[in-house]
Design a protein around this motif. Sequence first.
Motif, short mmCIF file in Angstrom:
data_model
loop_
_atom_site.label_atom_id
_atom_site.label_comp_id
_atom_site.label_asym_id
_atom_site.label_seq_id
_atom_site.Cartn_x
_atom_site.Cartn_y
_atom_site.Cartn_z
N ARG A 34 0.83 -1.20 0.00
CA ARG A 34 0.00 0.00 0.00
C ARG A 34 0.87 1.25 0.00
O ARG A 34 0.60 2.21 -0.73
CB ARG A 34 -0.94 0.01 1.20
CG ARG A 34 -1.90 1.20 1.16
CD ARG A 34 -2.87 1.22 2.32
NE ARG A 34 -3.69 0.01 2.31
CZ ARG A 34 -4.11 -0.60 3.42
NH1 ARG A 34 -3.79 -0.13 4.60
NH2 ARG A 34 -4.85 -1.68 3.33
N ASN A 60 0.96 4.03 -3.00
CA ASN A 60 0.71 5.46 -2.75
C ASN A 60 1.88 6.32 -3.21
O ASN A 60 1.68 7.38 -3.82
CB ASN A 60 0.41 5.69 -1.27
CG ASN A 60 -0.93 5.13 -0.86
OD1 ASN A 60 -1.81 4.90 -1.68
ND2 ASN A 60 -1.10 4.89 0.43
N ILE A 62 -4.85 -3.84 0.09
CA ILE A 62 -3.84 -2.87 -0.33
C ILE A 62 -4.50 -1.65 -0.98
O ILE A 62 -4.16 -0.51 -0.69
CB ILE A 62 -2.83 -3.51 -1.30
CG1 ILE A 62 -1.97 -4.53 -0.56
CG2 ILE A 62 -1.95 -2.45 -1.98
CD1 ILE A 62 -1.18 -5.45 -1.47
N GLU A 82 -7.63 -0.81 -0.78
CA GLU A 82 -8.74 -0.33 0.03
C GLU A 82 -10.04 -0.29 -0.76
O GLU A 82 -10.77 0.70 -0.78
CB GLU A 82 -8.42 1.04 0.65
CG GLU A 82 -7.23 0.99 1.58
CD GLU A 82 -6.84 2.33 2.16
OE1 GLU A 82 -6.95 3.35 1.44
OE2 GLU A 82 -6.43 2.36 3.32
#
Length: 192
Positions: free
Chosen positions: A82, A86, A157, A159
């Motif tokens: 994750r 990002n 990961i 979401e």
Amino acid sequence: MPLDAMTDVSDEALLVLFANGDQMAARALTLRFTPKVMAHAYRLLGNHAEAEDVTQESMLRLWKIAPDWRQGEAKISTWLYRVVANLCTDRLRRKPGLALDAVPEPEDNAPGVTERIQDHTREVALQKALNQLPERQRQAVVLRHIEGLTNPEIAAIMEISTEAVESLTARGKRTLAAKLAGQRNELGYSDD
């Protein structure tokens, strides 16, 4: 504890050991996760140098959070993927139009020149096709079909729901197949 003895120690246990000052645990976690994190970042960014930067930043964030890690809430690998996603998203938004052709490919360790050229051609074609996918589809396809994660892991990961993962990967695979279909012979694939 020697590094060899840490191969059977869980990720969470290693992180707890590191948080308590065990440098060998940090090394074991680094050796365990860096190749996976680097490969994932490269697939999302298509740039080796930027993937290295993202890998380093991701691992630094893991070390910073180690003392406050809440066991049982998330797997370390899921958390790291994750973070990588990002960081890659942030970089992609800052640098629109990054040309894959401008990025040199990493050296391949395949023994034969012909195999290396063929592998390189396939990697470039796949990366170009991946780069044309919408960001969320690309991330889902890479996590599922290149990193080999399960749909529930990907859902955590990204979401999103497992159904959304299935939809993203299905649409991404269809788009990739369509983009690569006309290159079968060029990429060394035949219907034999």
